[in-house]
Design a protein around this motif. Structure first.
Motif, mmCIF file in Angstrom:
data_model
loop_
_atom_site.group_PDB
_atom_site.id
_atom_site.type_symbol
_atom_site.label_atom_id
_atom_site.label_comp_id
_atom_site.label_asym_id
_atom_site.label_seq_id
_atom_site.Cartn_x
_atom_site.Cartn_y
_atom_site.Cartn_z
ATOM 1 N N ALA A 250 0.834 -1.209 0.000
ATOM 2 C CA ALA A 250 0.000 0.000 0.000
ATOM 3 C C ALA A 250 0.862 1.250 0.000
ATOM 4 O O ALA A 250 0.554 2.233 -0.686
ATOM 5 C CB ALA A 250 -0.925 -0.005 1.217
ATOM 6 N N ASP A 251 1.960 1.225 0.759
ATOM 7 C CA ASP A 251 2.871 2.370 0.774
ATOM 8 C C ASP A 251 3.485 2.595 -0.600
ATOM 9 O O ASP A 251 3.581 3.733 -1.081
ATOM 10 C CB ASP A 251 3.971 2.148 1.813
ATOM 11 C CG ASP A 251 3.444 2.198 3.244
ATOM 12 O OD1 ASP A 251 2.341 2.741 3.445
ATOM 13 O OD2 ASP A 251 4.132 1.679 4.139
ATOM 14 N N LEU A 252 3.934 1.516 -1.252
ATOM 15 C CA LEU A 252 4.529 1.645 -2.581
ATOM 16 C C LEU A 252 3.519 2.161 -3.602
ATOM 17 O O LEU A 252 3.826 3.029 -4.426
ATOM 18 C CB LEU A 252 5.070 0.294 -3.048
ATOM 19 C CG LEU A 252 6.415 -0.175 -2.494
ATOM 20 C CD1 LEU A 252 6.744 -1.548 -3.057
ATOM 21 C CD2 LEU A 252 7.518 0.809 -2.819
ATOM 22 N N LEU A 253 2.316 1.609 -3.550
ATOM 23 C CA LEU A 253 1.292 2.007 -4.516
ATOM 24 C C LEU A 253 0.875 3.459 -4.291
ATOM 25 O O LEU A 253 0.578 4.188 -5.250
ATOM 26 C CB LEU A 253 0.085 1.078 -4.400
ATOM 27 C CG LEU A 253 -0.771 0.875 -5.657
ATOM 28 C CD1 LEU A 253 0.082 0.394 -6.814
ATOM 29 C CD2 LEU A 253 -1.902 -0.105 -5.379
ATOM 30 N N ALA A 254 0.860 3.877 -3.030
ATOM 31 C CA ALA A 254 0.536 5.277 -2.736
ATOM 32 C C ALA A 254 1.591 6.214 -3.304
ATOM 33 O O ALA A 254 1.272 7.302 -3.806
ATOM 34 C CB ALA A 254 0.407 5.474 -1.227
ATOM 35 N N VAL A 255 2.865 5.795 -3.243
ATOM 36 C CA VAL A 255 3.940 6.605 -3.812
ATOM 37 C C VAL A 255 3.827 6.663 -5.328
ATOM 38 O O VAL A 255 3.993 7.731 -5.948
ATOM 39 C CB VAL A 255 5.321 6.032 -3.411
ATOM 40 C CG1 VAL A 255 6.440 6.720 -4.196
ATOM 41 C CG2 VAL A 255 5.554 6.201 -1.925
ATOM 42 N N GLY A 256 3.528 5.519 -5.961
ATOM 43 C CA GLY A 256 3.515 5.458 -7.414
ATOM 44 C C GLY A 256 2.258 5.972 -8.062
ATOM 45 O O GLY A 256 2.311 6.602 -9.127
ATOM 46 N N VAL A 257 1.093 5.715 -7.456
ATOM 47 C CA VAL A 257 -0.187 6.042 -8.081
ATOM 48 C C VAL A 257 -0.908 7.168 -7.348
ATOM 49 O O VAL A 257 -1.469 8.068 -7.955
ATOM 50 C CB VAL A 257 -1.091 4.792 -8.150
ATOM 51 C CG1 VAL A 257 -2.434 5.126 -8.763
ATOM 52 C CG2 VAL A 257 -0.409 3.695 -8.952
ATOM 53 N N GLY A 258 -0.898 7.085 -6.010
ATOM 54 C CA GLY A 258 -1.634 8.057 -5.229
ATOM 55 C C GLY A 258 -3.121 7.729 -5.204
ATOM 56 O O GLY A 258 -3.574 6.735 -5.775
ATOM 57 N N GLY A 259 -3.889 8.553 -4.547
ATOM 58 C CA GLY A 259 -5.326 8.327 -4.475
ATOM 59 C C GLY A 259 -5.678 7.269 -3.439
ATOM 60 O O GLY A 259 -4.837 6.836 -2.637
ATOM 61 N N PRO A 260 -6.926 6.793 -3.452
ATOM 62 C CA PRO A 260 -7.404 5.837 -2.429
ATOM 63 C C PRO A 260 -6.954 4.397 -2.696
ATOM 64 O O PRO A 260 -7.778 3.479 -2.774
ATOM 65 C CB PRO A 260 -8.922 5.978 -2.525
ATOM 66 C CG PRO A 260 -9.159 6.306 -3.967
ATOM 67 C CD PRO A 260 -7.997 7.174 -4.392
ATOM 68 N N VAL A 261 -5.659 4.199 -2.878
ATOM 69 C CA VAL A 261 -5.169 2.860 -3.219
ATOM 70 C C VAL A 261 -5.075 1.962 -1.996
ATOM 71 O O VAL A 261 -5.074 0.731 -2.119
ATOM 72 C CB VAL A 261 -3.790 2.940 -3.902
ATOM 73 C CG1 VAL A 261 -3.900 3.629 -5.241
ATOM 74 C CG2 VAL A 261 -2.784 3.657 -3.007
ATOM 75 N N ARG A 262 -4.996 2.548 -0.812
ATOM 76 C CA ARG A 262 -4.845 1.714 0.387
ATOM 77 C C ARG A 262 -6.080 0.834 0.604
ATOM 78 O O ARG A 262 -5.952 -0.328 1.018
ATOM 79 C CB ARG A 262 -4.591 2.596 1.609
ATOM 80 C CG ARG A 262 -3.268 3.346 1.531
ATOM 81 C CD ARG A 262 -2.967 4.119 2.813
ATOM 82 N NE ARG A 262 -1.701 4.824 2.693
ATOM 83 C CZ ARG A 262 -0.520 4.286 2.911
ATOM 84 N NH1 ARG A 262 -0.441 3.012 3.264
ATOM 85 N NH2 ARG A 262 0.590 4.991 2.782
ATOM 86 N N ALA A 263 -7.254 1.364 0.329
ATOM 87 C CA ALA A 263 -8.472 0.561 0.472
ATOM 88 C C ALA A 263 -8.478 -0.593 -0.517
ATOM 89 O O ALA A 263 -8.899 -1.714 -0.198
ATOM 90 C CB ALA A 263 -9.702 1.437 0.274
ATOM 91 N N VAL A 264 -7.979 -0.339 -1.737
ATOM 92 C CA VAL A 264 -7.934 -1.395 -2.756
ATOM 93 C C VAL A 264 -6.985 -2.509 -2.321
ATOM 94 O O VAL A 264 -7.328 -3.695 -2.404
ATOM 95 C CB VAL A 264 -7.487 -0.806 -4.111
ATOM 96 C CG1 VAL A 264 -7.296 -1.925 -5.135
ATOM 97 C CG2 VAL A 264 -8.501 0.200 -4.613
#
Length: 427
Positions: A250-264
């Motif tokens: 989730a941390d990596l995806l937040a850095v790369g994509v941003g937005g509400p990726v943690r819920a996904v």
């Protein structure tokens, strides 16, 4: 329906690329820092001879019993019972640890810390127990879709986060000393458990001797590339913060994509964990009943799949209360799985003909012995479990022998008159 090479590859990748990848990079970095990458590379290299050994066994002896069958052929029923016990009693310890990975992602979204992690575990285990109790199953097709979703998530995460990599995050390379690499390797065994499933799938292939080696080679390459890419990206992008992250993907995806990726990522982590825990609890429920049928466990407690499933449930709940850190629980589980690998590769040295396959089995045998040693004191649990299986078999055999020998005075009869001659001596 028989498996094609593509289907077998997908199932093999799914068996190995499980819940561990969602938290393994953080756990390995926590004990070894950037030098954990060396441990990742070592485990990936080890996967080749280990996977090839089980593929060779599956191709020559296609049987759904897998490792247990090979150990029985090589060393007899007591050693096979030891393999069964090591797998069966590792499941109640492993289920809370697997659910804790998903719980970390849920807590990252909802908050609540330890309480949320525990609630996630209870929800996952409760759902899986109910499914197995009433005969519901997550189909193999759904399991494959979950694995495909995880693989796609890993690729997107790496591709989007890698541009944010910083070489400075590689220093200091070994903040906990070079011994940390061994400690990281012992932890990472969790993420590589599953190669033994290749041998269990072998009878389902259309052409086992030809297709099992092909599917295995592709699966080793896919798993190795994905694991190493995620581990390297995690270290380069997150740096020292990686070791303390409860949700590294989730941390990596937040850095790369941003937005509400943690819920996904939390939803993916929970669904993936349900699938993995379902597979292990379903297998354990049948394994316990099979061990009881074969005299390796008491029939009264483990004699049916539902009895066996109930034991695993209560043992899983009890293991949550044990005063062990997550890392210790994982080492206890991986110690049991590693001993299964030790016995499986030892069986391969007896069953495989001289040549490359046996040589590969020798390399794998030495490597898994080393991993068992690196596990440290937690590995003693696997030896205790194996000794318990052998001891129970011996006790049961001696008890059966005593019952088989007729007593001179049977129950409900009177002692014979010493003055009475046997019938053949009566005049």
């Amino acid at each position: 329906m028989k498996l094609s090479v593509a289907q077998g590859t997908a199932l093999s990748v799914g068996a190995v690329l499980g819940t561990g990848v969602i938290s393994m990079p953080a756990l390995a970095a926590g004990v070894a820092g950037p030098s954990s990458l060396v441990a990742w590379l070592a485990l990936i290299v080890l996967s080749a001879p280990l996977a090839w050994t089980f593929a060779a066994l599956g191709a020559r002896h296609p049987d759904a019993g897998g490792v247990s069958t090979y150990v029985r052929l090589a060393f007899g029923p007591r050693a096979a019972a030891a393999v069964g016990w090591c797998f069966y009693f590792a499941v109640p310890l492993g289920a809370p640890a697997a659910a804790a990975f998903a719980g970390g992602y849920v807590a990252d979204v909802l908050g609540g810390g330890r309480a949320t992690v525990l609630g996630t575990f209870l929800a996952i285990v409760g759902v899986v127990f109910g499914m197995n109790w009433f005969g519901l199953r997550v189909s193999g097709r759904v399991q494959l879709w979950l694995t495909a979703a995880l693989a796609a998530l890993l690729v997107v995460t790496v591709v989007t986060a890698l541009p944010h990599a910083r070489a400075a995050n590689l220093t200091p390379f070994a903040p906990h000393g070079w011994t940390g690499i061994g400690a990281a390797a012992a932890v990472l065994v969790w993420g590589f458990a599953g190669w033994e499933a290749i041998s269990s799938l072998s009878p389902d292939y259309r052409h086992p001797r030809r297709d099992v080696p092909r599917a295995t080679a592709i699966a080793v390459a896919v798993v190795g590339v994905l694991y190493l890419a995620v581990a390297l990206t995690s270290v380069l992008v997150l740096g020292p913060a990686l070791g303390d992250s409860p949700a590294p993907l989730a941390d990596l995806l937040a850095v790369g994509v941003g937005g509400p990726v943690r819920a996904v990522t939390a939803v993916v982590a929970v669904l993936l964990t349900i699938g993995a825990v379902n597979a292990y609890l379903a297998g354990a429920s049948r394994l316990g009943a099979a061990l009881a049928r074969d005299g390796a466990l008491p029939v009264r407690v483990f004699g049916t799949p539902r009895k066996s499933l109930t034991f695993v449930l209560f043992a899983s709940l009890a293991s949550v209360a044990l005063p062990f850190a997550l890392k210790t629980s994982m080492l206890l589980v991986t110690g049991c799985f590693t001993l299964v690998y030790v016995l499986g590769t030892a069986a391969a040295l007896r069953l495989l003909p001289a040549g490359p396959s046996r040589a590969g089995a020798g390399v794998a045998f030495v490597a898994v012995i080393g991993l068992l040693v690196l596990t440290g004191p937690p590995a003693l649990l696997s030896l205790v479990v194996a000794a318990g299986a052998i001891g129970y078999q011996g006790w049961r055999a001696s008890r059966s022998a005593k019952i088989a020998i007729p007593s001179p005075i049977s129950a409900g009869s009177t002692a014979p008159n010493p003055n009475t001659k046997p019938a053949c001596e009566v005049a």
